[in-house]
Design a protein around this motif. Structure first.
Motif, PDB file in Angstrom:
ATOM      1  N   LYS A  96      43.021   7.554  40.346  1.00  0.00           N
ATOM      2  CA  LYS A  96      42.112   8.327  39.480  1.00  0.00           C
ATOM      3  C   LYS A  96      40.704   7.730  39.442  1.00  0.00           C
ATOM      4  O   LYS A  96      40.177   7.393  38.385  1.00  0.00           O
ATOM      5  CB  LYS A  96      42.659   8.410  38.058  1.00  0.00           C
ATOM      6  N   PRO A  97      40.043   7.591  40.588  1.00  0.00           N
ATOM      7  CA  PRO A  97      38.696   7.005  40.601  1.00  0.00           C
ATOM      8  C   PRO A  97      37.667   7.971  40.015  1.00  0.00           C
ATOM      9  O   PRO A  97      37.903   9.178  39.922  1.00  0.00           O
ATOM     10  CB  PRO A  97      38.432   6.779  42.094  1.00  0.00           C
ATOM     11  N   ILE A  98      36.537   7.411  39.622  1.00  0.00           N
ATOM     12  CA  ILE A  98      35.388   8.232  39.254  1.00  0.00           C
ATOM     13  C   ILE A  98      34.610   8.487  40.543  1.00  0.00           C
ATOM     14  O   ILE A  98      34.228   7.549  41.243  1.00  0.00           O
ATOM     15  CB  ILE A  98      34.501   7.519  38.216  1.00  0.00           C
ATOM     16  N   PHE A  99      34.385   9.755  40.858  1.00  0.00           N
ATOM     17  CA  PHE A  99      33.631  10.117  42.050  1.00  0.00           C
ATOM     18  C   PHE A  99      32.149  10.220  41.699  1.00  0.00           C
ATOM     19  O   PHE A  99      31.784  10.772  40.659  1.00  0.00           O
ATOM     20  CB  PHE A  99      34.085  11.471  42.597  1.00  0.00           C
ATOM     21  N   VAL A 100      31.305   9.695  42.570  1.00  0.00           N
ATOM     22  CA  VAL A 100      29.853   9.793  42.415  1.00  0.00           C
ATOM     23  C   VAL A 100      29.283  10.320  43.720  1.00  0.00           C
ATOM     24  O   VAL A 100      29.579   9.780  44.791  1.00  0.00           O
ATOM     25  CB  VAL A 100      29.218   8.417  42.096  1.00  0.00           C
ATOM     26  N   PHE A 117      32.670   7.904  57.959  1.00  0.00           N
ATOM     27  CA  PHE A 117      34.046   7.865  57.449  1.00  0.00           C
ATOM     28  C   PHE A 117      34.977   8.838  58.157  1.00  0.00           C
ATOM     29  O   PHE A 117      36.159   8.888  57.881  1.00  0.00           O
ATOM     30  CB  PHE A 117      34.053   8.152  55.939  1.00  0.00           C
ATOM     31  N   GLU A 118      34.450   9.665  59.040  1.00  0.00           N
ATOM     32  CA  GLU A 118      35.222  10.606  59.843  1.00  0.00           C
ATOM     33  C   GLU A 118      35.887  11.712  59.025  1.00  0.00           C
ATOM     34  O   GLU A 118      36.946  12.230  59.396  1.00  0.00           O
ATOM     35  CB  GLU A 118      36.269   9.886  60.698  1.00  0.00           C
ATOM     36  N   LEU A 119      35.270  12.067  57.892  1.00  0.00           N
ATOM     37  CA  LEU A 119      35.676  13.266  57.164  1.00  0.00           C
ATOM     38  C   LEU A 119      34.714  14.379  57.518  1.00  0.00           C
ATOM     39  O   LEU A 119      33.514  14.137  57.695  1.00  0.00           O
ATOM     40  CB  LEU A 119      35.612  13.045  55.648  1.00  0.00           C
ATOM     41  N   THR A 120      35.214  15.605  57.596  1.00  0.00           N
ATOM     42  CA  THR A 120      34.300  16.726  57.758  1.00  0.00           C
ATOM     43  C   THR A 120      33.589  16.962  56.426  1.00  0.00           C
ATOM     44  O   THR A 120      34.038  16.488  55.371  1.00  0.00           O
ATOM     45  CB  THR A 120      35.051  18.009  58.163  1.00  0.00           C
ATOM     46  N   ASP A 121      32.486  17.717  56.459  1.00  0.00           N
ATOM     47  CA  ASP A 121      31.785  18.050  55.216  1.00  0.00           C
ATOM     48  C   ASP A 121      32.709  18.794  54.263  1.00  0.00           C
ATOM     49  O   ASP A 121      32.684  18.559  53.052  1.00  0.00           O
ATOM     50  CB  ASP A 121      30.546  18.904  55.509  1.00  0.00           C
ATOM     51  N   LEU A 122      33.526  19.690  54.800  1.00  0.00           N
ATOM     52  CA  LEU A 122      34.431  20.464  53.952  1.00  0.00           C
ATOM     53  C   LEU A 122      35.505  19.575  53.332  1.00  0.00           C
ATOM     54  O   LEU A 122      35.884  19.765  52.168  1.00  0.00           O
ATOM     55  CB  LEU A 122      35.067  21.602  54.750  1.00  0.00           C
ATOM     56  N   GLU A 123      35.970  18.584  54.082  1.00  0.00           N
ATOM     57  CA  GLU A 123      36.953  17.653  53.514  1.00  0.00           C
ATOM     58  C   GLU A 123      36.327  16.815  52.403  1.00  0.00           C
ATOM     59  O   GLU A 123      36.954  16.598  51.355  1.00  0.00           O
ATOM     60  CB  GLU A 123      37.517  16.759  54.620  1.00  0.00           C
ATOM     61  N   SER A 124      35.090  16.360  52.611  1.00  0.00           N
ATOM     62  CA  SER A 124      34.402  15.614  51.549  1.00  0.00           C
ATOM     63  C   SER A 124      34.231  16.480  50.313  1.00  0.00           C
ATOM     64  O   SER A 124      34.448  16.036  49.179  1.00  0.00           O
ATOM     65  CB  SER A 124      33.027  15.140  52.030  1.00  0.00           C
ATOM     66  N   PHE A 125      33.831  17.738  50.519  1.00  0.00           N
ATOM     67  CA  PHE A 125      33.646  18.661  49.400  1.00  0.00           C
ATOM     68  C   PHE A 125      34.962  18.900  48.671  1.00  0.00           C
ATOM     69  O   PHE A 125      35.024  18.846  47.443  1.00  0.00           O
ATOM     70  CB  PHE A 125      33.072  19.984  49.916  1.00  0.00           C
ATOM     71  N   SER A 126      36.026  19.139  49.426  1.00  0.00           N
ATOM     72  CA  SER A 126      37.336  19.378  48.812  1.00  0.00           C
ATOM     73  C   SER A 126      37.788  18.180  47.991  1.00  0.00           C
ATOM     74  O   SER A 126      38.333  18.333  46.890  1.00  0.00           O
ATOM     75  CB  SER A 126      38.368  19.684  49.900  1.00  0.00           C
ATOM     76  N   LEU A 127      37.545  16.993  48.506  1.00  0.00           N
ATOM     77  CA  LEU A 127      37.907  15.782  47.774  1.00  0.00           C
ATOM     78  C   LEU A 127      37.118  15.675  46.475  1.00  0.00           C
ATOM     79  O   LEU A 127      37.680  15.395  45.412  1.00  0.00           O
ATOM     80  CB  LEU A 127      37.655  14.561  48.667  1.00  0.00           C
ATOM     81  N   LEU A 128      35.806  15.935  46.536  1.00  0.00           N
ATOM     82  CA  LEU A 128      34.981  15.917  45.325  1.00  0.00           C
ATOM     83  C   LEU A 128      35.493  16.904  44.281  1.00  0.00           C
ATOM     84  O   LEU A 128      35.491  16.618  43.082  1.00  0.00           O
ATOM     85  CB  LEU A 128      33.531  16.257  45.665  1.00  0.00           C
ATOM     86  N   CYS A 129      35.922  18.068  44.739  1.00  0.00           N
ATOM     87  CA  CYS A 129      36.399  19.120  43.825  1.00  0.00           C
ATOM     88  C   CYS A 129      37.651  18.697  43.068  1.00  0.00           C
ATOM     89  O   CYS A 129      37.959  19.245  42.009  1.00  0.00           O
ATOM     90  CB  CYS A 129      36.704  20.403  44.600  1.00  0.00           C
ATOM     91  N   GLN A 130      38.388  17.737  43.611  1.00  0.00           N
ATOM     92  CA  GLN A 130      39.642  17.314  43.001  1.00  0.00           C
ATOM     93  C   GLN A 130      39.473  16.100  42.088  1.00  0.00           C
ATOM     94  O   GLN A 130      40.452  15.539  41.602  1.00  0.00           O
ATOM     95  CB  GLN A 130      40.658  16.986  44.102  1.00  0.00           C
ATOM     96  N   GLY A 131      38.227  15.713  41.858  1.00  0.00           N
ATOM     97  CA  GLY A 131      37.989  14.527  41.043  1.00  0.00           C
ATOM     98  C   GLY A 131      38.418  14.712  39.594  1.00  0.00           C
ATOM     99  O   GLY A 131      38.269  15.790  39.022  1.00  0.00           O
ATOM    100  N   ALA A 132      38.975  13.653  39.009  1.00  0.00           N
ATOM    101  CA  ALA A 132      39.275  13.672  37.578  1.00  0.00           C
ATOM    102  C   ALA A 132      37.986  13.486  36.785  1.00  0.00           C
ATOM    103  O   ALA A 132      37.838  14.017  35.677  1.00  0.00           O
ATOM    104  CB  ALA A 132      40.266  12.571  37.238  1.00  0.00           C
ATOM    105  N   LYS A 133      37.039  12.743  37.363  1.00  0.00           N
ATOM    106  CA  LYS A 133      35.718  12.542  36.771  1.00  0.00           C
ATOM    107  C   LYS A 133      34.704  12.531  37.910  1.00  0.00           C
ATOM    108  O   LYS A 133      34.938  11.908  38.943  1.00  0.00           O
ATOM    109  CB  LYS A 133      35.653  11.219  36.002  1.00  0.00           C
ATOM    110  N   LEU A 134      33.587  13.216  37.699  1.00  0.00           N
ATOM    111  CA  LEU A 134      32.590  13.351  38.754  1.00  0.00           C
ATOM    112  C   LEU A 134      31.190  13.203  38.176  1.00  0.00           C
ATOM    113  O   LEU A 134      30.869  13.806  37.152  1.00  0.00           O
ATOM    114  CB  LEU A 134      32.717  14.724  39.423  1.00  0.00           C
ATOM    115  N   VAL A 135      30.365  12.405  38.851  1.00  0.00           N
ATOM    116  CA  VAL A 135      28.930  12.350  38.574  1.00  0.00           C
ATOM    117  C   VAL A 135      28.254  13.047  39.747  1.00  0.00           C
ATOM    118  O   VAL A 135      28.292  12.557  40.876  1.00  0.00           O
ATOM    119  CB  VAL A 135      28.413  10.900  38.429  1.00  0.00           C
ATOM    120  N   ALA A 136      27.666  14.203  39.471  1.00  0.00           N
ATOM    121  CA  ALA A 136      27.058  15.022  40.519  1.00  0.00           C
ATOM    122  C   ALA A 136      25.591  14.673  40.687  1.00  0.00           C
ATOM    123  O   ALA A 136      24.948  14.145  39.777  1.00  0.00           O
ATOM    124  CB  ALA A 136      27.212  16.499  40.180  1.00  0.00           C
TER     125      ALA A 136
END
Length: 197
Positions: free
Chosen positions: A51-55, A121-140
């Motif tokens: 459950k990391p905080i995404f920034v 990191f070898e993630l596609t932009d869409l994979e990075s976006f999808s990961l951000l969308c699943q954050g429990a906490k996000l600083v945009a």
């Protein structure tokens, strides 16, 4: 225009008008990835456990157009982490286009990050976006990329902080939606979100 089953739309959607309308018509609206990479799947599993905080920080092309885009100050990110009740043992995952750029502008934030997901990191932009969308906490950041991710985080009933002043010349103030916790960069305070639409 009317949305119909099976339709697809493409374009530059910066306003929440479109997604809010779709969501009102179909509250199960979501998206999924075709053939996600093993790196992405491992990160999703790790994020579910810790459950990391995404920034998300936006620099990149913003640096080429300083008369159009403002770079957010480091205190925005650090204060927002405090607002999200960052503890010493909490993990912070930093999403950036380029680690060197991020370190030049946000050295304290980079040093606090437990994981840095950048263009190497070898993630596609869409994979990075999808990961951000699943954050429990996000600083945009002041970026459509992470503001859309904040929409999904809010939809999931979780916590997102967004900048109140986007610093984009000609940008609409409605992009800083009252549903989120909004950081007032002038007063250095956070206005709690309404959490409803």
């Amino acid at each position: 225009f009317k949305f119909k089953t099976g339709q697809t739309f493409s374009g530059y959607f910066q306003d929440w008008l479109y997604i809010d309308y779709v969501y009102e018509q179909n509250s199960s609206f979501d998206f999924s990835l075709n053939n996600p990479s093993s790196i992405y799947l491992n990160l999703v599993k790790e994020a579910e456990q810790s459950k990391p905080i995404f920034v998300h920080v936006r620099l990149g092309d913003y640096l080429n157009f300083p008369y159009i885009y403002s770079i957010l100050p480091e205190y925005y990110f650090l204060d927002s982490l405090k607002h999200l009740r960052l503890k010493d043992n909490d993990k912070v995952w930093l999403f950036a286009e380029d680690l060197v750029q991020a370190n030049n502008f946000y050295p304290e934030l980079v040093s606090r990050a437990d994981k840095i997901i950048d263009n190497k990191f070898e993630l596609t932009d869409l994979e990075s976006f999808s990961l951000l969308c699943q954050g429990a906490k996000l600083v945009a950041s002041n970026s459509t990329f992470s503001m859309w991710a904040a929409w999904f985080v809010n939809k999931n009933g979780l916590s997102a902080v967004v900048p109140m002043q986007l610093g984009i010349k000609g940008g609409s103030p409605t992009l800083s939606d009252e549903r989120w916790d909004r950081y007032d960069l002038e007063k250095r305070t956070i206005i709690p979100g309404s959490k409803s639409k």
